[in-house]
Design a protein around this motif. Structure first.
Motif, short mmCIF file in Angstrom:
data_model
loop_
_atom_site.label_atom_id
_atom_site.label_comp_id
_atom_site.label_asym_id
_atom_site.label_seq_id
_atom_site.Cartn_x
_atom_site.Cartn_y
_atom_site.Cartn_z
N THR A 42 0.84 -1.15 -0.34
CA THR A 42 -0.02 0.09 -0.03
C THR A 42 0.84 0.64 -0.02
O THR A 42 1.90 1.57 0.39
CB THR A 42 -1.24 0.13 1.66
N TYR A 43 0.49 2.09 -0.84
CA TYR A 43 0.62 3.90 -0.58
C TYR A 43 0.02 4.66 0.02
O TYR A 43 -1.88 4.79 -0.21
CB TYR A 43 1.41 4.17 -1.67
N TYR A 44 0.10 5.77 0.83
CA TYR A 44 -1.16 7.07 1.37
C TYR A 44 0.27 7.99 0.61
O TYR A 44 1.04 7.61 0.92
CB TYR A 44 -0.93 6.48 2.50
N GLY A 45 -0.48 8.97 1.00
CA GLY A 45 0.45 10.97 0.37
C GLY A 45 -0.83 12.17 0.36
O GLY A 45 -1.09 11.71 0.64
N ILE A 46 0.24 13.07 0.29
CA ILE A 46 -0.32 13.81 0.34
C ILE A 46 0.04 15.25 -1.52
O ILE A 46 0.99 14.45 -1.99
CB ILE A 46 -0.36 15.23 0.91
N GLY A 47 -0.60 16.25 -1.75
CA GLY A 47 -0.12 17.20 -2.68
C GLY A 47 -1.21 17.51 -3.44
O GLY A 47 -1.85 18.09 -2.57
N MET A 48 -1.21 17.98 -4.41
CA MET A 48 -1.82 19.67 -5.03
C MET A 48 -1.44 19.81 -6.75
O MET A 48 -0.72 19.56 -6.83
CB MET A 48 -0.86 20.81 -4.24
N ARG A 49 -2.57 19.65 -6.63
CA ARG A 49 -2.91 19.68 -8.48
C ARG A 49 -3.54 21.14 -8.54
O ARG A 49 -4.89 21.59 -8.02
CB ARG A 49 -4.03 18.50 -8.74
N LEU A 50 -2.83 21.80 -9.43
CA LEU A 50 -3.46 22.99 -10.37
C LEU A 50 -3.72 22.62 -11.81
O LEU A 50 -2.51 22.69 -12.50
CB LEU A 50 -1.77 23.93 -9.76
N THR A 51 -4.89 23.23 -12.30
CA THR A 51 -5.58 23.10 -13.00
C THR A 51 -6.00 24.37 -13.95
O THR A 51 -6.42 25.33 -12.90
CB THR A 51 -6.70 22.66 -13.04
N TYR B 221 -2.79 20.80 -16.36
CA TYR B 221 -2.95 20.79 -15.03
C TYR B 221 -0.72 20.96 -14.79
O TYR B 221 0.08 20.49 -15.26
CB TYR B 221 -3.59 19.61 -14.77
N ILE B 222 -0.99 21.07 -13.32
CA ILE B 222 0.70 20.62 -12.19
C ILE B 222 0.19 20.20 -11.11
O ILE B 222 -0.48 20.82 -10.40
CB ILE B 222 1.43 21.78 -12.32
N ASN B 223 1.11 18.93 -11.08
CA ASN B 223 0.31 18.27 -9.59
C ASN B 223 2.20 17.99 -8.90
O ASN B 223 3.29 17.64 -9.34
CB ASN B 223 0.03 16.90 -10.77
N VAL B 224 1.69 18.03 -7.90
CA VAL B 224 2.80 17.77 -6.66
C VAL B 224 2.71 17.07 -5.57
O VAL B 224 1.61 17.18 -5.23
CB VAL B 224 3.45 18.88 -6.69
N SER B 225 3.41 15.85 -5.78
CA SER B 225 2.91 14.89 -4.90
C SER B 225 3.94 14.23 -3.65
O SER B 225 4.88 14.14 -4.38
CB SER B 225 2.07 13.48 -5.76
N ASN B 226 3.73 13.96 -3.27
CA ASN B 226 4.76 12.43 -1.69
C ASN B 226 3.94 11.57 -1.22
O ASN B 226 3.50 11.86 -0.27
CB ASN B 226 5.39 13.69 -0.98
N GLU B 227 4.55 10.56 -1.82
CA GLU B 227 4.01 9.40 -1.46
C GLU B 227 4.27 8.81 -0.99
O GLU B 227 5.57 8.54 -0.91
CB GLU B 227 3.52 8.82 -2.28
#
Length: 192
Positions: free
Chosen positions: A148-157, A162-168
């Motif tokens: 499994t994985y979990y994380g946070i991120g932010m997507r600007l559309t 769009y630009i997506n930044v994630s840390n999982e």
């Protein structure tokens, strides 16, 4: 690489108001009319990715992602990521397939711009390939784990981009080792 992630996040936060003001009266594209389909539909993107924890710090690799947004809150994600590093007489390469969801809220900044902070969770299949050479012979090992994985991120559309930044954080059992590396990625793509 952490500077790159911080720069990408800062860029998203500072350019969001500019996109919002520049697109205040620009609503001709099918994605953002403010109608029922404004926050729905498929997306595809390409970017950079790497793994990091107290044992691993890979070079920058790549990420290919696809997804579908059901509404402002729920999205579906499928991605493939590769990264690795070289050391004296050897190398380690990681490849990861992820299937999961993101849950958050897409805040409208203007009729054509939205910002969605989210949490993500799902499953991954990661393969680690180790190759090293002694003075006479070369060796290789291969480990795989589904977890499994979990994380946070932010997507600007903005309109159709769009630009997506994630840390999982991935739970990973490879060979005799159990650890939870961060898989950090920045992607740019199209909202279809």
């Amino acid at each position: 690489m952490k500077k790159l992630l911080a720069t990408a996040a800062l860029t998203m936060l500072t350019t969001a108001p500019m996109f919002a003001s520049a697109n205040q009266h620009h609503t001709h594209h099918h994605y953002h009319h403010g109608g029922p389909n404004a926050y729905q539909g498929p997306r595809v993107g390409l970017g950079i990715s790497y793994l990091s924890d107290q044992y691993i710090d890979t070079d920058t690799g790549f990420k290919l992602e696809g997804g579908f947004d059901f509404n402002r809150i729920v999205g579906f994600n499928l991605s493939y990521e590769e990264s690795g590093f070289d050391y004296y007489r050897g190398s380690v390469d990681y490849s990861t397939v992820k299937l999961g969801t993101d849950l958050g809220y897409a805040f409208p900044l203007s009729p054509s711009v939205s910002l969605k902070p989210y949490v993500s969770l799902g499953f991954h299949r990661t393969t680690e390939d180790d190759n090293w050479c002694s003075s006479k012979y070369c060796y290789s090992t291969n480990y795989s784990d589904t977890n499994t994985y979990y994380g946070i991120g932010m997507r600007l559309t903005a309109d159709m981009f769009y630009i997506n930044v994630s840390n999982e954080v991935m739970k990973l059992d490879v060979g005799p080792y159990r650890y939870e590396p961060n898989q950090i990625a920045v992607t740019v793509g199209l909202k279809l």
